[in-house]
Design a protein around this motif. Sequence first.
Motif, mmCIF file in Angstrom:
data_model
loop_
_atom_site.group_PDB
_atom_site.id
_atom_site.type_symbol
_atom_site.label_atom_id
_atom_site.label_comp_id
_atom_site.label_asym_id
_atom_site.label_seq_id
_atom_site.Cartn_x
_atom_site.Cartn_y
_atom_site.Cartn_z
ATOM 1 N N PRO A 25 0.825 -1.214 0.000
ATOM 2 C CA PRO A 25 0.000 0.000 0.000
ATOM 3 C C PRO A 25 0.857 1.260 0.000
ATOM 4 O O PRO A 25 2.009 1.239 0.418
ATOM 5 C CB PRO A 25 -0.815 -0.136 1.284
ATOM 6 N N LEU A 134 -12.006 2.561 1.538
ATOM 7 C CA LEU A 134 -10.629 2.322 1.987
ATOM 8 C C LEU A 134 -10.560 1.056 2.838
ATOM 9 O O LEU A 134 -9.677 0.202 2.620
ATOM 10 C CB LEU A 134 -10.120 3.521 2.783
ATOM 11 N N MET A 138 -8.668 -2.438 1.793
ATOM 12 C CA MET A 138 -7.591 -2.983 2.622
ATOM 13 C C MET A 138 -7.784 -4.483 2.826
ATOM 14 O O MET A 138 -6.810 -5.256 2.834
ATOM 15 C CB MET A 138 -7.561 -2.259 3.977
ATOM 16 N N ALA A 151 -3.781 5.499 -1.425
ATOM 17 C CA ALA A 151 -4.675 6.557 -0.960
ATOM 18 C C ALA A 151 -3.957 7.882 -1.152
ATOM 19 O O ALA A 151 -2.735 7.975 -0.962
ATOM 20 C CB ALA A 151 -5.040 6.353 0.511
ATOM 21 N N PHE A 161 -3.009 8.051 7.916
ATOM 22 C CA PHE A 161 -3.478 7.041 6.973
ATOM 23 C C PHE A 161 -2.395 5.999 6.703
ATOM 24 O O PHE A 161 -2.694 4.800 6.581
ATOM 25 C CB PHE A 161 -3.916 7.699 5.668
ATOM 26 N N HIS A 164 -2.330 3.617 9.552
ATOM 27 C CA HIS A 164 -3.515 2.758 9.528
ATOM 28 C C HIS A 164 -3.396 1.671 8.470
ATOM 29 O O HIS A 164 -3.791 0.520 8.695
ATOM 30 C CB HIS A 164 -4.754 3.617 9.263
ATOM 31 N N MET A 165 -2.835 2.011 7.323
ATOM 32 C CA MET A 165 -2.756 1.082 6.210
ATOM 33 C C MET A 165 -1.471 0.251 6.222
ATOM 34 O O MET A 165 -1.366 -0.722 5.479
ATOM 35 C CB MET A 165 -2.826 1.853 4.879
ATOM 36 N N ALA A 167 1.385 1.636 5.247
ATOM 37 C CA ALA A 167 1.793 2.047 3.908
ATOM 38 C C ALA A 167 3.019 2.938 3.921
ATOM 39 O O ALA A 167 3.321 3.611 4.914
ATOM 40 C CB ALA A 167 0.638 2.781 3.227
#
Length: 715
Positions: A25, A134, A138, A151, A161, A164-165, A167
């Motif tokens: 990601p 989103l 995921m 994103a 973000f 959270h991901m 990434a």
Amino acid sequence: MFNLRVIGEGLPVAVVIDQLPDTGPLVVEAPPGTGKTTLVPPAIANMVGKTLATAPRRVAVRAVARRLAQLDGTGVGEKVGYAIRGEHHPGELVEFVTPGVLLNRLIADPGLEGVNAVVIDEVHERQLDTDLVLAMCMEVAILRDDFYLAAMSATLDARKFADHMGAAILSTEAVTHPLTIEYAPHPERAQGTREFYRHIAALAQHSERTLVFVPGVREVELVGSFLDDWAPLHGRLTSGEQDRALSGSQQVVVATSIAESSITVPGVRRVVDAGLSRVPRRDAARAMTGLVTVSTAKTSADQRAGRAGRLGPGSVVRAYSQADYQRFQPDITPEIATSDLTSAALTVAAWGSPDLPLVDQPPKQSLIDAHHTLRDLGALDGDDITGFGRKLSALPLDPRHGAALLRFGSGAAPTVAALSDQPVRRLERLVRRTPPVNAGEVVAAAYPQWVAKKMGDTYLLASGTRATLDAQIGQPEWIAAAEVQLTNKGAVIRAAEPYELPVERVTEETRAALVDGSVRGRRVKAVGAIELSSTPVKLTPEEAAEALTDLRFESFSLSESAQRLKDRLDFLHSEVGEPWPDVAKGDYSPEIGEVARGASISKLDMRAALLRQLPWPEAAKMDELAPERVGVGRIDYSTGRPIVRVKLQKCFGMAESPTCAGVRVLFHLLSPAGRELAVTDDLRSFWDGPYQQVRKEMRGRYPKHPWPEDPWRAI
């Protein structure tokens, strides 16, 4: 393949586009105007293949698809396509879609077969559908090693973000042009008066092409009424009308927040900002969500200002003061925290994941209300989606509108079209053909809790809320409300249809309530909270007990001794914790049973009931941890801290304040007449210091009482 050099010419993001990682990601952090929406999707498509890219609004989806196709030298529907509600042009490599369209694709095809990447733009706006997309993507990425998820954010919250991901972050700087910002406040901004919007229109008249931001469609039209050469830009316009605003030559474009990001209004060198946004706000007590006008967030104000500096040096006029700007909240409030969650809850149920990885979890009560609505519609059975719920989730409609359409068929399409702002013919094709259906019946099927009866000057909704009618339908006795807004003056019905007494919705039940400490029963005919008739009835103990299921502890009457005991237990629960209980959450079923059998709630022995909540064997230490008295007086725990109110003379010679559960007792030292002279939890310091001033003031007033110079020897 796309020629990224040609497409990215002049775009700041082109400088870093070759740094895109081979796999997701990824979070792309790029301010407005850097070209991320135009260049990142084709760059990812070049690496992995078919890419879907979301933009939060229809006008942005269409605009960016056309722009990318133009830069690529192809037409829309070839390498580049787009899909919005009611309009689909497939793209071989890149397809721009709204989050709502992608949600429907995910429900129909959870694996997104044939799609190699999803790019979610403008995640910082925190729209509910974008948050859901989103989270669901995921989960797709977990199941598919070949799936690339990215994103994109225009503000500085990329780290949130990315964390959270899980990434990587790719950042690029905007090429910024100087902005001149001036403030032109108006005293009636908060009220949103006609004069304020006349002020906005006056600010907009200038030799430079000007983009004006106001909170809603009504305000767009109001400002436009004061202008000659202008164009509107908002979400309710048709695609053709939106195109005219973007490609026309009008001197002023008056827009809602739709123009904050993703789209560029050509030729703009000047922005006028009302500093207001229209956002959803939920009243949990009434289970209602309404749109309210509030000051915009700083991030939104900054994005609006940035629109003036895309082509070169620009100017910004803010119709508020610099002090107002400093008071704006820093960021946008996520829609999931303030919106009606009925559609979202149905989507999640259809998706089937019990632990969807949302950036922020929804409020518990809002989710409970959404599930209740879906059960009433027949879309959920418990927490599981039903067959009817599956049909609802496949419709491009709010579940309430979809349920009405499925129930009545094509005869309801005109009314559902008006409720959902969709073409009638499109809705007619989704269901069986039926004759025309009364509009009130359709609205009542969609919003049964908003069936309402005229009561004096207001209407009582079946939900129990009183509201005033502001719709041009006269004053019928019964109505079915389609839109109820929460305002500073209470609930207002903005749209409704006349309705007859809904006989099929009348229920007859026994209701019970506490009246003067005893349970009283009534046989009630009603439509929700609208009582049509009521007859007193005698309740069985079982009926009374059922009525008392939700009885709160505060309904019990406590004697003085019971209240003192509760205060001590509350103190121990607060200061010591387990195993000392929160007695308000205790088991009082024996007492409830007594009331159900006819006893008055004021006659119950609540001291005994409280003693039953004590933990054993720890209860044996209660008098040690929280004694009722110290030597000089009774301890009061009602404030959460042990307090003794006592005449000063009784404390001569006391050097240390006693402790209760490690908390020092606070002494309120009183005069002979009972007036407060001093408050202390350190008696030694009081005798050695402030006492002398108290003695000086009091011994003349109370000469018959001892005021020794040395309080230590007055024992």
